[in-house]
Scaffold this motif. Structure first.
Motif, short mmCIF file in Angstrom:
data_model
loop_
_atom_site.label_atom_id
_atom_site.label_comp_id
_atom_site.label_asym_id
_atom_site.label_seq_id
_atom_site.Cartn_x
_atom_site.Cartn_y
_atom_site.Cartn_z
N GLY A 311 -6.72 5.47 5.18
CA GLY A 311 -7.16 6.37 4.12
C GLY A 311 -6.02 6.98 3.34
O GLY A 311 -6.13 7.22 2.13
N ASP A 312 -4.87 7.24 3.99
CA ASP A 312 -3.71 7.81 3.30
C ASP A 312 -3.19 6.87 2.22
O ASP A 312 -2.66 7.32 1.20
N PHE A 313 -3.33 5.55 2.46
CA PHE A 313 -2.86 4.57 1.48
C PHE A 313 -3.64 4.71 0.17
O PHE A 313 -3.08 4.55 -0.91
N GLU A 314 -4.92 4.99 0.29
CA GLU A 314 -5.76 5.14 -0.90
C GLU A 314 -5.51 6.49 -1.57
O GLU A 314 -5.36 6.57 -2.79
N ARG A 315 -5.46 7.55 -0.76
CA ARG A 315 -5.28 8.90 -1.33
C ARG A 315 -3.95 9.04 -2.06
O ARG A 315 -3.87 9.68 -3.10
N GLY A 316 -2.90 8.46 -1.48
CA GLY A 316 -1.58 8.61 -2.08
C GLY A 316 -1.10 7.38 -2.82
O GLY A 316 0.11 7.20 -3.04
N PHE A 317 -2.02 6.52 -3.22
CA PHE A 317 -1.66 5.24 -3.86
C PHE A 317 -0.76 5.45 -5.08
O PHE A 317 -1.06 6.26 -5.96
N ILE A 318 0.33 4.69 -5.12
CA ILE A 318 1.22 4.70 -6.28
C ILE A 318 1.15 3.34 -6.98
O ILE A 318 0.91 3.27 -8.18
N ALA A 319 1.37 2.28 -6.22
CA ALA A 319 1.37 0.93 -6.80
C ALA A 319 1.24 -0.10 -5.68
O ALA A 319 1.38 0.23 -4.50
N ALA A 320 0.98 -1.35 -6.08
CA ALA A 320 0.89 -2.44 -5.12
C ALA A 320 1.82 -3.57 -5.55
O ALA A 320 1.69 -4.09 -6.66
N GLU A 321 2.78 -3.91 -4.69
CA GLU A 321 3.62 -5.08 -4.94
C GLU A 321 2.80 -6.30 -4.51
O GLU A 321 2.38 -6.40 -3.36
N THR A 322 2.57 -7.22 -5.44
CA THR A 322 1.61 -8.30 -5.21
C THR A 322 2.21 -9.67 -5.52
O THR A 322 2.83 -9.87 -6.57
N LYS A 342 7.91 -13.75 -9.46
CA LYS A 342 6.50 -13.95 -9.11
C LYS A 342 5.88 -12.76 -8.39
O LYS A 342 4.72 -12.80 -8.01
N MET A 343 6.68 -11.72 -8.14
CA MET A 343 6.11 -10.51 -7.56
C MET A 343 5.76 -9.54 -8.68
O MET A 343 6.60 -9.24 -9.53
N ARG A 344 4.51 -9.06 -8.68
CA ARG A 344 4.04 -8.15 -9.73
C ARG A 344 3.85 -6.76 -9.13
O ARG A 344 3.48 -6.62 -7.97
N VAL A 345 4.09 -5.73 -9.93
CA VAL A 345 3.80 -4.36 -9.53
C VAL A 345 2.51 -3.96 -10.25
O VAL A 345 2.49 -3.84 -11.47
N GLU A 346 1.44 -3.80 -9.48
CA GLU A 346 0.12 -3.53 -10.04
C GLU A 346 -0.28 -2.07 -9.81
O GLU A 346 0.06 -1.47 -8.77
#
Length: 364
Positions: A311-322, A342-346
């Motif tokens: 749950g902390d990942f969602e509450r404090g979400f900044i970005a996702a390296e994908t 090929k790595m994107r920051v979403e």
């Protein structure tokens, strides 16, 4: 995030044989695909996914953790279940609680195994079960409408909305059609909350004799045609073969399946089909400690996908390296994918795709 499929069918169709083979195979594959028994008739199995093994090899992971799916072996149904015949009340209570229905149909002839209807006819058997479910749904909705009507006359907006949703479902059931055929567009989630059995997605499992495991037979072909008309899916398996495979050492299974003209086991196909039936996709996390698969609902955005981990990942979400799975594998890992661009920051609006390899940045 847990999802489950209820295994249903008439008596003596091979339902419990399949469930037992499923649990035994999973237990034997504990190294890669763990299984746990939650109750005597409930098992959780890993979803086979070769992509996870590829990621673990490239990331040199110490541990591999697949995503899982829960299967519930529900008591056999007989005619009159909607009126409480046999174990009808227990059957209906159990099936209301599952997310999808795996309907096992007998598609083999065997004079030594009695059929409750006296002959083998999988289409008739499917209709028997579906009719009982429709009758129970209709009874549930009609009783609910009496209470809602009183509230609606008093100006209760929510009751009025529920009545409007229920009316086309009742009309469909009265006409002999499952409720899923009449759910108004955009009302899928509200319809799901009604816990109707005939709004649940269905997978037909055709249990054939051993000789037909690779190609199916005339009975299973009829089921496939019926499934196509309904927008459902069908899988051909031989419960007898699956029971035999479940007792084999892992190294012997591939050779045995190949000798029968099969690329993979019927149980693996059921597990994957159950995963697809629920509209689920998989994303991955990969590193030296572990490579893990995570189940999410198709269409979920990055913060909600992160919340499946914690749950902390969602509450404090900044970005996702994908990184797309294909890029990760083709380039040989995270660092090479980064160097190749090929790595994107979403961000928060990114809709996660099946096969994404992700690392979440968060701050709480």
């Amino acid at each position: 995030m847990g999802f489950n499929c209820g295994i249903v069918g008439l008596p003596n169709v091979g339902k419990s044989t399949l469930f037992n083979a499923l649990t035994q195979t999973a237990a034997a594959q504990a190294a890669n695909y763990p299984f746990c028994t939650i109750e005597p008739n409930v098992g959780r199995v890993g979803v086979p996914d070769p992509r996870l093994d590829d990621l673990a090899r490239i990331a040199k992971s110490q541990k591999v953790v697949p995503t899982s799916l829960e299967f519930v072996d529900i008591a056999g149904l007989v005619r009159g279940a909607s009126r409480g015949e046999g174990l009808g009340n227990q059957f209906l209570a159990n099936i209301r609680e599952v997310d999808a229905i795996i309907h096992v149909l007998r598609c083999f002839e065997d004079g030594d195994i009695t059929h409750v209807e006296g002959s083998v006819d999988p289409i008739r058997d499917a209709e028997t079960v579906e009719t009982e479910l429709m009758l129970a749904d209709l009874d549930s909705l009609e009783k609910r409408q009496v209470t809602l009507a009183k509230k609606a006359r008093g100006g209760d907006k929510e009751a009025q909305a529920q009545m409007a949703l229920s009316e086309p479902l009742i009309a469909a059931l009265q006409a002999g059609r499952p409720a899923r055929t009449a759910v108004p567009a955009g009302e899928e989630e509200n319809a799901r909350r009604l816990q109707l059995m005939t709004t649940k997605p269905v997978l037909y499992v055709c249990n054939v004799e051993e000789a037909s495991a690779a190609t199916g037979n005339a009975h299973s072909a009829r089921v496939a045609e019926q499934a196509a008309r309904e927008g459902a899916r069908a899988v051909v398996v031989s419960a007898a073969i699956e029971a035999e495979i479940s007792q084999m050492a892992a190294d012997d299974r591939a050779e045995f399946l190949s000798s029968l003209g099969l690329e993979d086991s019927g149980l693996d196909r059921i597990i994957r089909a159950g995963h697809d039936l629920l509209g689920l996709i998989t994303y991955f996390t990969a590193g030296p400690k572990e490579s893990r698969a995570w189940t999410i609902i198709k269409g979920m955005k990055a913060p909600q996908a992160a919340g499946v981990i914690h749950g902390d990942f969602e509450r404090g979400f900044i970005a996702a390296e994908t990184i797309a799975y294909t890029d990760y594998v083709a380039l040989g890992g995270e660092q090479a994918a980064k160097e190749a661009g090929k790595m994107r920051v979403e961000g928060k609006e990114y809709v996660v795709k099946d096969g994404d390899v992700m690392l979440f940045r968060f701050n709480v």
